[in-house]
Design a protein around this motif. Structure first.
Motif, short mmCIF file in Angstrom:
data_model
loop_
_atom_site.label_atom_id
_atom_site.label_comp_id
_atom_site.label_asym_id
_atom_site.label_seq_id
_atom_site.Cartn_x
_atom_site.Cartn_y
_atom_site.Cartn_z
N GLN A 98 -5.39 5.85 2.94
CA GLN A 98 -6.46 4.91 3.68
C GLN A 98 -5.41 3.96 4.48
O GLN A 98 -5.81 3.27 5.42
CB GLN A 98 -7.31 4.24 2.62
CG GLN A 98 -7.80 5.01 1.81
CD GLN A 98 -8.58 6.31 2.43
OE1 GLN A 98 -9.35 6.14 3.56
NE2 GLN A 98 -8.39 7.32 1.79
N LEU A 99 -4.03 3.98 4.26
CA LEU A 99 -3.42 2.96 5.07
C LEU A 99 -3.15 3.81 6.70
O LEU A 99 -2.77 4.89 6.94
CB LEU A 99 -1.91 2.88 4.57
CG LEU A 99 -0.79 1.84 5.31
CD1 LEU A 99 -1.65 0.57 5.30
CD2 LEU A 99 0.42 2.04 4.58
N LEU B 239 -10.31 1.32 5.13
CA LEU B 239 -11.64 0.87 4.67
C LEU B 239 -12.04 -0.37 5.05
O LEU B 239 -13.15 -0.74 5.17
CB LEU B 239 -11.46 1.06 2.90
CG LEU B 239 -11.18 2.33 2.60
CD1 LEU B 239 -10.90 2.30 1.23
CD2 LEU B 239 -12.35 3.32 2.64
N ILE C 209 -2.95 4.33 -6.87
CA ILE C 209 -3.84 3.44 -6.29
C ILE C 209 -5.23 3.93 -7.06
O ILE C 209 -5.79 5.05 -6.94
CB ILE C 209 -3.99 3.69 -4.94
CG1 ILE C 209 -2.59 3.67 -4.09
CG2 ILE C 209 -5.04 2.56 -4.20
CD1 ILE C 209 -2.11 2.22 -3.88
N CYS D 105 -7.24 -3.77 -4.87
CA CYS D 105 -6.55 -4.17 -3.69
C CYS D 105 -7.10 -5.48 -3.23
O CYS D 105 -6.35 -6.10 -2.86
CB CYS D 105 -6.96 -3.12 -2.80
SG CYS D 105 -6.27 -1.36 -3.01
N CYS E 200 0.76 -1.19 0.03
CA CYS E 200 -0.01 -0.13 0.02
C CYS E 200 0.76 1.18 0.05
O CYS E 200 0.32 2.50 0.15
CB CYS E 200 -0.93 -0.11 1.24
SG CYS E 200 -1.87 -1.50 1.37
N ARG F 37 -1.25 0.26 -8.99
CA ARG F 37 -1.92 -0.83 -8.46
C ARG F 37 -3.04 -1.62 -9.42
O ARG F 37 -3.17 -2.96 -9.15
CB ARG F 37 -2.61 -0.63 -7.15
CG ARG F 37 -2.58 -1.81 -6.31
CD ARG F 37 -2.97 -1.41 -4.79
NE ARG F 37 -3.02 -2.88 -4.15
CZ ARG F 37 -2.56 -3.11 -3.15
NH1 ARG F 37 -2.07 -2.15 -2.19
NH2 ARG F 37 -2.82 -4.17 -2.48
N LYS G 132 -12.87 -2.48 0.10
CA LYS G 132 -11.48 -1.95 -0.45
C LYS G 132 -11.68 -1.83 -2.17
O LYS G 132 -12.46 -2.48 -2.44
CB LYS G 132 -10.20 -3.04 -0.25
CG LYS G 132 -10.18 -2.86 1.28
CD LYS G 132 -8.73 -3.62 1.58
CE LYS G 132 -8.77 -5.15 1.11
NZ LYS G 132 -7.51 -5.93 1.81
N PRO G 133 -10.80 -0.87 -2.71
CA PRO G 133 -10.83 -0.79 -4.25
C PRO G 133 -10.73 -2.38 -4.51
O PRO G 133 -10.02 -3.03 -4.26
CB PRO G 133 -9.88 -0.17 -4.51
CG PRO G 133 -9.53 0.81 -3.23
CD PRO G 133 -9.86 -0.05 -2.14
N CYS H 126 -0.64 4.95 0.54
CA CYS H 126 -2.16 5.18 0.31
C CYS H 126 -2.62 6.17 1.62
O CYS H 126 -2.29 5.60 2.78
CB CYS H 126 -2.88 3.85 0.20
SG CYS H 126 -4.57 4.20 0.00
N CYS I 115 -5.67 -1.37 6.56
CA CYS I 115 -6.61 -0.54 5.70
C CYS I 115 -7.43 0.28 6.31
O CYS I 115 -8.58 -0.85 6.97
CB CYS I 115 -6.96 -1.23 4.29
SG CYS I 115 -7.87 -0.31 3.21
S1 SF4 Z 1 -5.75 -2.03 0.60
FE1 SF4 Z 1 -5.84 -0.18 -1.11
S2 SF4 Z 1 -7.16 1.17 -0.30
FE2 SF4 Z 1 -6.63 0.03 1.59
S3 SF4 Z 1 -4.71 1.07 2.49
FE3 SF4 Z 1 -3.98 -0.30 0.85
S4 SF4 Z 1 -3.93 0.48 -1.08
FE4 SF4 Z 1 -5.25 2.10 0.33
#
Ligand code: SF4
Length: 454
Positions: free
Chosen positions: A190-191, A199, A139, A212, A133, A451, A208-209, A188, A197
């Protein structure tokens, strides 16, 4: 310059916080040229959306409270134009879901039923350290990813409480079908500090996306089948390969055909004619059969010599089963095969390091990795290929063999061979990277790593 400028599609606009300072970085996807924008310049660049001439941009900037003088607008546009980052007029329609070299999921009718074939014997376990991440320049998210992330609670920065600036267009400055996440010292946004993560914590893995969630899977459409292999840019991948059975399948068992894949993934399309080397091409089916024959052979021994021997055999005999046996090369011959790729690798990694040093934080993992990789490549290149051809330690040799297997199965070397010198040159490049340990783990080596794989 046209009277109605905008950021070109190949302009990769990214929002970074570097050592506590907010900045906007625009990369050229092809040349790597880079322009840094402060907040005022960014605001001006966003007003240049292809619908306004320079007077219109000045008027809009005035209304937005970011106009001081016309020369400031001129300077921003000139800097971007000087790096070939400006296009003209409104953007044409939505981004294509299919092009000559890829298609985006969800798969269309033509590809929906194509079976997925995962790299045999590979299971993946993430160590939760969050390293993957913090090592990608982009990302990527789809609009569905964005909606899920907002429902879970998208982490934002002070001053942007509604998280309106967290996601910028992945390509250019206008289209928002695909978006790119804000990065903080290369990681990222969001980390979390505890490495998880945010999310995932708030909404489970589904928040998560997609890219990811399916990481580190890579996808290549070979015509009758989509091969699913693994990216070779994360330590967990190699540790998983070394551990064997202890991990999750690369793909959930419910994903059987391309139509099962969630939206937002890039599937590379291997062309009907694959460049082999020296201007020659071969039919995709022949290259796939050759790859399968190579993979069926025992892969003990030095992977550098094997990669070079395969390149020589491929150039001499084309992708035949006979060419699946690597040519037997002496150490001096392997060194000769590697001389040019090593020099190129040294130059490439030096430029990547210099680019990172120019603006990335000391805390930025990408900067740290690029420095380490550039130093290793320079040392190898300086020593000379022959002096570098020492037997690798058993763990490294095992990782290299796995990397070649994953790259061949996933057609990664065909992706790299879109340039004219072809698959044989990619094999030599692979050998050069292995002779300079860890070079092939440089994030986005030679490209701007994304990513989403695009
Ligand atoms: S899983 Fe994806 S959204 Fe979550 S912190 Fe890692 S890069 Fe960011």
């Amino acid at each position: 310059m046209s009277s109605r400028p905008r950021l070109a599609d190949h302009a990769l606009l990214r929002r970074h916080v570097t050592d506590g300072q907010l900045r906007y970085v625009v990369h050229h996807a092809g040349t790597g040229a880079l322009v840094m924008l402060d907040e005022r310049a960014y605001a001006i660049a966003m007003l240049a959306d292809g619908t306004r001439d320079v007077d219109g941009i000045a008027l809009a900037a005035s209304r937005a409270g970011v106009y001081e003088r016309a020369s400031e607008i001129d300077a921003v546009l000139a800097a971007l134009a000087g790096a070939d980052l400006i296009a003209h007029g409104v953007e044409p329609g939505p981004m294509p879901a299919r092009a000559a070299t890829y298609f985006m999921t969800p798969a269309d009718e033509a590809s929906r039923a194509t079976p997925l074939q995962a790299l045999p014997g590979f299971r993946f376990r993430c160590d939760g350290g969050g390293h993957c991440c913090e090592q990608y320049a982009s990302i990527a998210l789809t609009r569905d990813d964005e909606a899920r992330a907002r429902r879970a609670g998208l982490k934002t920065l002070p001053g942007d409480e509604r998280a309106e600036q967290v996601l910028l267009p992945l390509y250019g400055g206008v289209r928002r079908e695909r978006l790119a996440m804000t990065l903080v010292d290369g990681a990222c946004l969001q980390l979390e500090a505890e490495r998880g993560c945010s999310l995932h914590r708030a909404g489970g893995p589904a928040a998560k996306p997609t890219a990811c969630r399916l990481y580190p899977a890579t996808f290549a459409d070979l015509g009758g089948v989509v091969r699913v292999s693994t990216a070779l840019e994360c330590g967990c991948v190699f540790e998983s390969a070394a551990r064997g059975d202890d991990g999750e399948p690369l793909l959930e068992p419910s994903l059987r055909v391309a139509g099962d894949l969630p939206g937002g993934l890039t599937v590379r399309t291997i062309p009907d004619q694959v460049p082999i080397g020296a201007g020659a091409t071969a039919a995709r089916a022949a290259v796939v059969a050759w790859t399968d024959a190579v993979l069926a052979q025992p892969d003990e021994g030095c992977v550098v010599g094997r990669a070079c021997g395969l390149a020589v055999a491929l150039e001499a005999g084309g992708p035949t089963v006979r060419a699946a046996a690597p040519a037997a090369l002496s150490t001096a011959e392997v060194a000769a095969e590697l001389a040019e790729p090593l020099a190129r690798l040294s130059d490439l990694t030096r430029r990547a390091r210099d680019s990172a040093d120019a603006w990335r934080s000391e805390r930025d993992r990408t900067r740290q990795l690029r420095r380490a990789v550039a130093a290793a490549a320079h040392a190898t290149s300086s020593r000379g290929a022959e002096a570098s051809l020492q037997p690798a330690a058993p763990a490294l040799a095992q990782a290299e063999r796995f990397a070649l297997r994953a790259a061949l199965f996933g057609m990664h070397l065909v992706e790299a061979s879109e340039r004219a010198d072809g698959l044989a040159a990619s094999l030599r490049d692979f050998g050069a990277a292995c002779s300079s340990p860890a070079s092939w783990r440089c994030p986005g080596r030679g490209r701007w790593g994304t990513r989403s794989r695009r």
